[in-house]
Design a protein around this motif. Structure first.
Motif, PDB file in Angstrom:
ATOM      1  N   PHE A 178      52.870 -74.172 -66.203  1.00 46.41           N
ATOM      2  CA  PHE A 178      52.082 -73.050 -65.456  1.00 46.41           C
ATOM      3  C   PHE A 178      50.891 -72.674 -66.390  1.00 46.41           C
ATOM      4  O   PHE A 178      51.538 -72.161 -67.725  1.00 46.41           O
ATOM      5  N   LEU A 179      49.701 -72.653 -66.191  1.00 45.90           N
ATOM      6  CA  LEU A 179      48.741 -72.206 -67.119  1.00 45.90           C
ATOM      7  C   LEU A 179      48.030 -70.873 -66.723  1.00 45.90           C
ATOM      8  O   LEU A 179      47.705 -71.099 -65.469  1.00 45.90           O
ATOM      9  N   ILE A 180      48.181 -69.995 -67.512  1.00 42.56           N
ATOM     10  CA  ILE A 180      47.511 -68.706 -67.149  1.00 42.56           C
ATOM     11  C   ILE A 180      46.792 -68.231 -68.443  1.00 42.56           C
ATOM     12  O   ILE A 180      47.354 -68.118 -69.526  1.00 42.56           O
ATOM     13  N   CYS A 181      45.711 -67.497 -68.272  1.00 44.43           N
ATOM     14  CA  CYS A 181      44.993 -66.719 -69.286  1.00 44.43           C
ATOM     15  C   CYS A 181      45.979 -65.608 -69.403  1.00 44.43           C
ATOM     16  O   CYS A 181      45.860 -64.647 -68.829  1.00 44.43           O
ATOM     17  N   ALA A 182      46.859 -65.490 -70.659  1.00 46.94           N
ATOM     18  CA  ALA A 182      47.806 -64.584 -70.936  1.00 46.94           C
ATOM     19  C   ALA A 182      47.231 -63.443 -71.605  1.00 46.94           C
ATOM     20  O   ALA A 182      47.906 -62.237 -71.553  1.00 46.94           O
ATOM     21  N   THR A 183      46.212 -63.918 -72.178  1.00 47.65           N
ATOM     22  CA  THR A 183      45.488 -62.670 -73.058  1.00 47.65           C
ATOM     23  C   THR A 183      45.212 -61.253 -72.291  1.00 47.65           C
ATOM     24  O   THR A 183      44.791 -61.426 -71.120  1.00 47.65           O
ATOM     25  N   GLY A 184      46.112 -60.134 -72.520  1.00 46.92           N
ATOM     26  CA  GLY A 184      45.787 -59.095 -72.113  1.00 46.92           C
ATOM     27  C   GLY A 184      46.594 -58.679 -70.865  1.00 46.92           C
ATOM     28  O   GLY A 184      46.815 -57.652 -70.197  1.00 46.92           O
ATOM     29  N   ARG A 185      47.350 -59.389 -70.450  1.00 45.81           N
ATOM     30  CA  ARG A 185      48.236 -59.702 -69.106  1.00 45.81           C
ATOM     31  C   ARG A 185      49.813 -59.214 -69.727  1.00 45.81           C
ATOM     32  O   ARG A 185      50.248 -59.820 -70.778  1.00 45.81           O
ATOM     33  N   THR A 186      50.566 -58.588 -68.940  1.00 43.29           N
ATOM     34  CA  THR A 186      51.902 -58.164 -69.525  1.00 43.29           C
ATOM     35  C   THR A 186      52.897 -59.349 -68.856  1.00 43.29           C
ATOM     36  O   THR A 186      52.154 -60.253 -67.927  1.00 43.29           O
ATOM     37  N   GLY A 187      53.885 -59.353 -69.132  1.00 45.22           N
ATOM     38  CA  GLY A 187      54.996 -60.344 -68.575  1.00 45.22           C
ATOM     39  C   GLY A 187      55.266 -60.570 -67.162  1.00 45.22           C
ATOM     40  O   GLY A 187      55.122 -61.264 -66.418  1.00 45.22           O
ATOM     41  N   ALA A 188      55.326 -59.025 -66.660  1.00 49.62           N
ATOM     42  CA  ALA A 188      55.399 -58.865 -65.291  1.00 49.62           C
ATOM     43  C   ALA A 188      54.359 -59.209 -64.501  1.00 49.62           C
ATOM     44  O   ALA A 188      54.305 -59.892 -63.468  1.00 49.62           O
ATOM     45  N   GLU A 189      52.822 -59.163 -64.922  1.00 46.95           N
ATOM     46  CA  GLU A 189      51.769 -59.814 -64.403  1.00 46.95           C
ATOM     47  C   GLU A 189      52.014 -61.160 -64.421  1.00 46.95           C
ATOM     48  O   GLU A 189      51.727 -61.992 -63.420  1.00 46.95           O
TER      49      GLU A 189
END
Length: 176
Positions: free
Chosen positions: A115-126
């Protein structure tokens, strides 16, 4: 008024084409993407570099995207010693890691890659919410979502090193 290129961008513009492509593969593992961006040098501004990166991303095939995603660690488990992945995944709390890893396994079974997502600035919940939604995507929808997320990651990484006085070194020939 003319502005000079950021220090890392100026250094990147000065290396030979093969070294430039190797440097870019530290940002994105796709050889096609790295070659396309390297071939567009020199870039006068960070904006020109980012535009070229976006254009190269738009041209990637499904195989090119698979090559790029294969280099990314699963969300919830940054690659050991990889400061970039640790920084990008810093929004994940310990109690969310197990859920992310479990759902990532199911996602991987369905889609054939992490699973690839731009994690920068996102919370684990998001990220968990996005993973739950995206696990149900059909292959084409998910491929285009991955393309978008990978483009965001690349832009963040390119900006970081282009604006840093100490640009990344060109990896040795045996490295990525």
């Amino acid at each position: 008024m003319t502005t000079s290129a950021p220090p890392g961008l100026a250094r990147f513009n000065a290396v030979d084409g093969r070294d430039a492509a190797r440097m870019l593969r530290e940002v994105c593992a796709s050889r096609a993407w790295a070659a396309a961006v390297a071939d567009g040098r020199p870039y006068a501004t960070l904006g020109e570099l980012l535009d070229a990166a976006d254009a190269a991303m738009a041209g990637l095939t499904a195989a090119d995207l698979a090559e790029a995603t294969a280099a990314h660690p699963p969300i919830g488990r940054p690659a050991p010693g990889d400061a970039a992945s640790a920084r990008e995944q810093s929004g994940v709390r310990d109690e969310e890691r197990a859920q992310l890893l479990e759902l990532n396994r199911a996602y991987q079974e369905r889609h054939g890659h992490v699973f690839l997502i731009c994690a920068t600035g996102r919370t684990g919940a998001e990220m968990l919410a996005a993973l739950r939604t995206r696990i149900g995507h059909d292959a084409e929808t998910e491929r285009e979502t991955v393309r978008t997320e990978l483009g965001k990651i690349n832009r963040i990484r390119l900006t970081r090193w282009a604006e840093t006085p100490q640009a990344p070194r060109a990896p040795a020939k045996g490295e990525r």
